[in-house]
Design a protein around this motif. Structure first.
Motif, short mmCIF file in Angstrom:
data_model
loop_
_atom_site.label_atom_id
_atom_site.label_comp_id
_atom_site.label_asym_id
_atom_site.label_seq_id
_atom_site.Cartn_x
_atom_site.Cartn_y
_atom_site.Cartn_z
N GLY A 243 0.79 -1.23 0.00
CA GLY A 243 0.00 0.00 0.00
C GLY A 243 0.81 1.27 0.00
N ARG A 244 2.13 1.17 -0.09
CA ARG A 244 2.94 2.39 -0.15
C ARG A 244 2.82 3.08 -1.50
N LEU A 245 2.41 2.33 -2.50
CA LEU A 245 2.07 2.87 -3.81
C LEU A 245 0.72 2.32 -4.23
N VAL A 246 0.04 3.07 -5.08
CA VAL A 246 -1.22 2.59 -5.67
C VAL A 246 -1.14 2.77 -7.18
N GLU A 247 -1.86 1.89 -7.88
CA GLU A 247 -1.97 2.04 -9.33
C GLU A 247 -3.04 3.08 -9.64
N LEU A 248 -2.70 4.08 -10.41
CA LEU A 248 -3.65 5.13 -10.75
C LEU A 248 -4.48 4.77 -11.98
N HIS A 249 -4.07 3.75 -12.70
CA HIS A 249 -4.78 3.36 -13.92
C HIS A 249 -4.49 1.89 -14.20
N LYS A 250 -5.51 1.15 -14.60
CA LYS A 250 -5.34 -0.27 -14.89
C LYS A 250 -5.92 -0.56 -16.28
N PRO A 251 -5.10 -0.43 -17.32
CA PRO A 251 -5.60 -0.69 -18.68
C PRO A 251 -5.90 -2.16 -18.89
N ALA A 252 -6.77 -2.44 -19.83
CA ALA A 252 -7.12 -3.82 -20.14
C ALA A 252 -5.90 -4.60 -20.62
N GLU A 253 -5.06 -3.94 -21.41
CA GLU A 253 -3.81 -4.54 -21.87
C GLU A 253 -2.65 -3.71 -21.33
N PRO A 254 -2.01 -4.17 -20.28
CA PRO A 254 -0.91 -3.37 -19.69
C PRO A 254 0.22 -3.15 -20.69
N PRO A 255 0.75 -1.94 -20.77
CA PRO A 255 1.91 -1.70 -21.64
C PRO A 255 3.10 -2.56 -21.19
N THR A 256 3.79 -3.11 -22.16
CA THR A 256 4.92 -3.98 -21.86
C THR A 256 6.09 -3.68 -22.78
N ASN A 257 7.23 -4.22 -22.42
CA ASN A 257 8.42 -4.15 -23.28
C ASN A 257 9.18 -5.46 -23.12
#
Length: 287
Positions: A243-257
């Motif tokens: 809980g020290r960080l939170v995700e501000l956005h959760k896209p259906a397809e997470p960006p990856t590399n």
């Protein structure tokens, strides 16, 4: 049949892309390299390289010749100096954060076996250039190498997450969101821009409030509440879980590399390089 030394010199120039760099690798003079390449061209009746202002460009005939002679010459070289090759340290290079947080712990069993490993941290383009000139055996690259001289395999897939400390959680991705303080790796926002294009389908218009050329510093500043950032999930998984960080956005397809493990030509016969390569490929499956 062409002299083996001429073929070895040709292969060094082919892989280095430069007469000068090949001379360094072979520990002979530049005029000697040039003379040997010309001698081989005369024997074969074919041009091997087009001279450029910086370096050389292999001809189509040279590409075909390299395919035919590389494996046999590498095998002969391995036989010639097998003892020296097996005794020397393995030279590994890649991004600082991944090396420190994932790679170094994974290599511990090899160190306990008595292996010596020399690790170099840096940016992909510079490290691949150093690999080309023989300074590294293996490079963890954030992109697929363009050079056909390199052997590369997919290494790991990084997922990127948009994160901030909990006090920023009320914000939503919007033009106002882009005005929040941005903590990033560099002024040109390489990771954040990639995320924006993939997740939102548009260009990110933001100026960084803080740049830190080490993602571990970006993580620390973000946890402290300085603003938002985009980070590889493997770097901030613990902070998200606690809980020290939170995700501000959760896209259906997470960006990856996709990252790649790139190997210097001629090192496949080195048992140390093979051990490091195989261990890392196995470990990365769990990252």
């Amino acid at each position: 049949m062409s002299d083996l030394n001429l073929l070895r010199t040709f292969l060094a120039v082919y892989r280095a892309g430069s007469i000068t760099e090949a001379a360094k690798l072979l520990a002979i003079s530049q005029p000697t390299v040039t003379a040997q390449v010309r001698a081989l061209e005369q024997q074969l009746g074919e041009d091997l390289f087009v001279r450029l202002p910086r370096g050389v460009e292999p001809t189509p005939f040279a590409h075909g010749l390299a395919v035919r002679v590389a494996a046999p010459l590498d095998a002969l070289s391995a036989l010639d100096d097998a003892a020296a090759v097996s005794a020397r340290p393995v030279r590994l290079a890649g991004p600082a954060e991944l090396l420190c947080l994932r790679v170094a712990p994974a290599l511990a069993p090899l160190i306990l076996e008595g292996m010596e490993i020399r690790v170099t941290m840096g940016l992909t383009d510079a490290l691949l250039e150093e690999l080309r000139t023989g300074q590294h055996d293996l490079v963890i690259s954030t992109q697929r190498p363009r050079s056909r001289a390199f052997s590369s395999v997919p290494f790991m897939v990084e997922e990127f997450v948009l994160v901030a400390a909990p006090q920023w959680a009320w914000q939503v991705p919007s033009p106002a969101f882009e005005d929040m303080p941005l903590i990033t790796y560099a002024d040109h926002l390489p990771i954040a821009r990639r995320y924006w294009r993939s997740a939102f389908g548009k260009q990110l218009n933001a100026r960084p409030a803080m740049t830190i050329p080490d993602l571990r510093g970006v993580l620390s500043a973000t946890v402290a509440g300085a603003g938002w950032s985009v980070l590889p999930r493997f770097m901030c998984a613990e902070e998200l879980a606690t809980g020290r960080l939170v995700e501000l956005h959760k896209p259906a397809e997470p960006p990856t590399n996709t990252g790649y493990l790139v190997q210097r030509p001629g090192t496949d016969a080195d048992p140390g390089v093979r051990k490091v390569r195989d261990l890392l490929l196995d470990a990365a499956r769990g990252w």
